[in-house]
Design a protein around this motif. Structure first.
Motif, PDB file in Angstrom:
ATOM      1  N   UNK A 212     -10.452  16.951 -15.610  1.00  0.00           N
ATOM      2  CA  UNK A 212     -10.491  16.798 -14.163  1.00  0.00           C
ATOM      3  C   UNK A 212     -11.346  15.662 -13.665  1.00  0.00           C
ATOM      4  N   UNK A 213     -11.953  14.904 -14.571  1.00  0.00           N
ATOM      5  CA  UNK A 213     -12.849  13.817 -14.173  1.00  0.00           C
ATOM      6  C   UNK A 213     -12.057  12.593 -13.718  1.00  0.00           C
ATOM      7  N   UNK A 214     -12.375  12.024 -12.555  1.00  0.00           N
ATOM      8  CA  UNK A 214     -11.688  10.822 -12.097  1.00  0.00           C
ATOM      9  C   UNK A 214     -11.942   9.650 -13.051  1.00  0.00           C
ATOM     10  N   UNK A 215     -10.958   8.805 -13.211  1.00  0.00           N
ATOM     11  CA  UNK A 215     -11.066   7.661 -14.117  1.00  0.00           C
ATOM     12  C   UNK A 215     -10.783   6.359 -13.388  1.00  0.00           C
ATOM     13  N   UNK A 216     -11.315   5.279 -13.969  1.00  0.00           N
ATOM     14  CA  UNK A 216     -11.099   3.928 -13.450  1.00  0.00           C
ATOM     15  C   UNK A 216     -10.774   3.030 -14.634  1.00  0.00           C
ATOM     16  N   UNK A 217     -10.384   1.794 -14.351  1.00  0.00           N
ATOM     17  CA  UNK A 217     -10.195   0.804 -15.408  1.00  0.00           C
ATOM     18  C   UNK A 217     -11.574   0.416 -15.939  1.00  0.00           C
ATOM     19  N   UNK A 218     -11.730   0.442 -17.243  1.00  0.00           N
ATOM     20  CA  UNK A 218     -13.027   0.117 -17.847  1.00  0.00           C
ATOM     21  C   UNK A 218     -13.383  -1.343 -17.637  1.00  0.00           C
ATOM     22  N   UNK A 219     -14.668  -1.585 -17.370  1.00  0.00           N
ATOM     23  CA  UNK A 219     -15.168  -2.961 -17.275  1.00  0.00           C
ATOM     24  C   UNK A 219     -15.922  -3.356 -18.539  1.00  0.00           C
ATOM     25  N   UNK A 220     -15.900  -2.462 -19.550  1.00  0.00           N
ATOM     26  CA  UNK A 220     -16.632  -2.724 -20.790  1.00  0.00           C
ATOM     27  C   UNK A 220     -15.727  -2.868 -22.001  1.00  0.00           C
ATOM     28  N   UNK A 221     -14.561  -2.224 -21.957  1.00  0.00           N
ATOM     29  CA  UNK A 221     -13.629  -2.263 -23.090  1.00  0.00           C
ATOM     30  C   UNK A 221     -12.243  -2.648 -22.577  1.00  0.00           C
ATOM     31  N   UNK A 222     -11.682  -3.700 -23.129  1.00  0.00           N
ATOM     32  CA  UNK A 222     -10.377  -4.189 -22.690  1.00  0.00           C
ATOM     33  C   UNK A 222      -9.297  -3.131 -22.887  1.00  0.00           C
ATOM     34  N   UNK A 223      -8.473  -2.941 -21.863  1.00  0.00           N
ATOM     35  CA  UNK A 223      -7.339  -2.039 -21.953  1.00  0.00           C
ATOM     36  C   UNK A 223      -7.671  -0.568 -21.886  1.00  0.00           C
ATOM     37  N   UNK A 224      -8.919  -0.220 -21.612  1.00  0.00           N
ATOM     38  CA  UNK A 224      -9.336   1.190 -21.629  1.00  0.00           C
ATOM     39  C   UNK A 224      -9.543   1.738 -20.224  1.00  0.00           C
ATOM     40  N   UNK A 225      -9.553   3.071 -20.144  1.00  0.00           N
ATOM     41  CA  UNK A 225      -9.980   3.744 -18.923  1.00  0.00           C
ATOM     42  C   UNK A 225     -11.366   4.327 -19.180  1.00  0.00           C
ATOM     43  N   UNK A 226     -12.098   4.588 -18.115  1.00  0.00           N
ATOM     44  CA  UNK A 226     -13.460   5.114 -18.245  1.00  0.00           C
ATOM     45  C   UNK A 226     -13.739   6.066 -17.093  1.00  0.00           C
ATOM     46  N   UNK A 227     -14.811   6.825 -17.214  1.00  0.00           N
ATOM     47  CA  UNK A 227     -15.200   7.752 -16.162  1.00  0.00           C
ATOM     48  C   UNK A 227     -15.592   7.001 -14.900  1.00  0.00           C
ATOM     49  N   UNK A 228     -15.316   7.613 -13.771  1.00  0.00           N
ATOM     50  CA  UNK A 228     -15.741   7.040 -12.494  1.00  0.00           C
ATOM     51  C   UNK A 228     -17.261   6.915 -12.507  1.00  0.00           C
ATOM     52  N   UNK A 229     -17.822   5.776 -12.095  1.00  0.00           N
ATOM     53  CA  UNK A 229     -19.282   5.573 -12.173  1.00  0.00           C
ATOM     54  C   UNK A 229     -20.053   6.626 -11.388  1.00  0.00           C
ATOM     55  N   UNK A 230     -20.975   7.289 -12.059  1.00  0.00           N
ATOM     56  CA  UNK A 230     -21.768   8.320 -11.382  1.00  0.00           C
ATOM     57  C   UNK A 230     -22.696   7.732 -10.331  1.00  0.00           C
ATOM     58  N   UNK A 231     -22.987   6.448 -10.460  1.00  0.00           N
ATOM     59  CA  UNK A 231     -23.864   5.804  -9.481  1.00  0.00           C
ATOM     60  C   UNK A 231     -23.225   5.759  -8.108  1.00  0.00           C
ATOM     61  N   UNK A 232     -21.912   6.012  -8.064  1.00  0.00           N
ATOM     62  CA  UNK A 232     -21.218   5.975  -6.781  1.00  0.00           C
ATOM     63  C   UNK A 232     -21.292   7.301  -6.038  1.00  0.00           C
ATOM     64  N   UNK A 233     -21.947   8.296  -6.650  1.00  0.00           N
ATOM     65  CA  UNK A 233     -22.038   9.608  -6.002  1.00  0.00           C
ATOM     66  C   UNK A 233     -22.739   9.507  -4.650  1.00  0.00           C
ATOM     67  N   UNK A 234     -22.248  10.271  -3.692  1.00  0.00           N
ATOM     68  CA  UNK A 234     -22.770  10.214  -2.332  1.00  0.00           C
ATOM     69  C   UNK A 234     -23.683  11.420  -2.091  1.00  0.00           C
ATOM     70  N   UNK A 235     -24.893  11.199  -1.613  1.00  0.00           N
ATOM     71  CA  UNK A 235     -25.866  12.282  -1.408  1.00  0.00           C
ATOM     72  C   UNK A 235     -25.489  13.188  -0.239  1.00  0.00           C
ATOM     73  N   UNK A 236     -24.518  12.791   0.561  1.00  0.00           N
ATOM     74  CA  UNK A 236     -24.119  13.638   1.689  1.00  0.00           C
ATOM     75  C   UNK A 236     -23.225  14.781   1.254  1.00  0.00           C
ATOM     76  N   UNK A 237     -22.859  14.823  -0.020  1.00  0.00           N
ATOM     77  CA  UNK A 237     -22.033  15.915  -0.505  1.00  0.00           C
ATOM     78  C   UNK A 237     -20.636  15.488  -0.932  1.00  0.00           C
TER      79      UNK A 237
END
Length: 267
Positions: A212-237
């Motif tokens: 169930x984890x959202x994914x994005x295109x990886x910026x570290x490995x060519x052609x891969x998907x990766x977890x959505x960056x946790x740094x983008x979490x919003x403190x408002x909920x």
């Protein structure tokens, strides 16, 4: 409107790859399977094979900006014309049918005549770089709608976003919209179906993915998907305020540098 613009296929139809257009269909054509998975008719680049389960993007915009927006027509282009000729760019050659199923755009005109239009391209000739005539054949169903005055109008070209798809790179430099994931290995220059929606197997980079984890295109490995960056979490909920930029979510656990089943929604 003489034919449907969607192909409704059966399971397994998406695993076709061949040296000619599948069913004679144009690039970008949509294939829908019974589970509502979606695939677009695409083409691998010349000289480069594609790997099943890896993420690909469309062709990059040429560095020669003349091809993008500054081609001057060889004289006035009349209403109803299905052929447009101009001079090739100073640094980039054009190969035969490089712009097949792509777009001719009219970004500017001194008199605004014809500006703001786009036309579907059927094919083009080859043209060497610098002062060489390139002839663009338009789809017969999409002829010039407003005359393009010679000398006061410019036009540009853009390849179809599914033509000669390339692997996403290990950085943040996205050169074109994402084209999707091939469900099978594809030989160089072959036509295939690129998946953009529904359950798909994707190569995983970075940390282990949870279900169930959202994914994005990886910026570290060519052609891969990766977890959505946790740094983008919003403190408002709002856990993922940039959810709209994700390309899917996981359906199974995914080990780093392995494959996982994901639910794609690239488009």
């Amino acid at each position: 409107m003489s034919f449907p613009n969607i192909v409704f296929g059966d399971f397994g139809d998406e695993k076709i790859a061949q040296s000619t257009k599948i069913g004679g269909l144009p690039l970008g054509y949509l294939l829908v399977l019974p589970d509502q998975s979606e695939f677009h008719h695409a083409r691998a680049p010349s000289g480069t094979a594609l790997t099943a389960g890896y993420l690909y993007q469309g062709p990059a915009v040429p560095s020669d900006t003349m091809l993008v927006k500054d081609i001057v027509p060889n004289g006035t282009i009349a209403v109803g014309a299905t052929s447009v000729a101009g001079t090739s760019g100073g640094t980039s050659a054009i190969t035969t049918d490089q712009y097949m199923d792509g777009y001719l755009i009219v970004p500017s005109s001194t008199s605004d005549a014809g500006a703001g239009r786009k036309y579907r391209i059927k094919g083009n000739n080859s043209a060497a770089s610098g002062s060489t005539t390139v002839t663009i054949d338009l789809d017969p169903a999409d002829p010039i709608e407003t005359a393009l005055p010679g000398g006061t109008t410019t036009f540009g070209l853009r390849e179809n976003p599914y033509n000669r798809t390339i692997l996403t790179s290990a950085d943040t430099a996205q050169v074109a919209p994402l084209a999707g994931i091939p469900p099978i290995a594809v030989s160089a220059d072959f036509f295939y179906w690129s998946q953009s929606k529904g359950p798909a197997v994707a190569f995983v980079a970075g940390t282990v993915l949870t279900v169930g984890e959202p994914i994005v295109a990886s910026t570290a490995v060519a052609g891969a998907v990766a977890a959505f960056p946790t740094a983008a979490a919003d403190t408002t909920g709002v856990r993922y305020p940039k959810q709209v930029k994700t390309i899917g979510e996981t359906l199974t656990l995914g080990n780093a540098n392995g494959f996982a089943l994901v639910n794609l929604h690239i488009r």
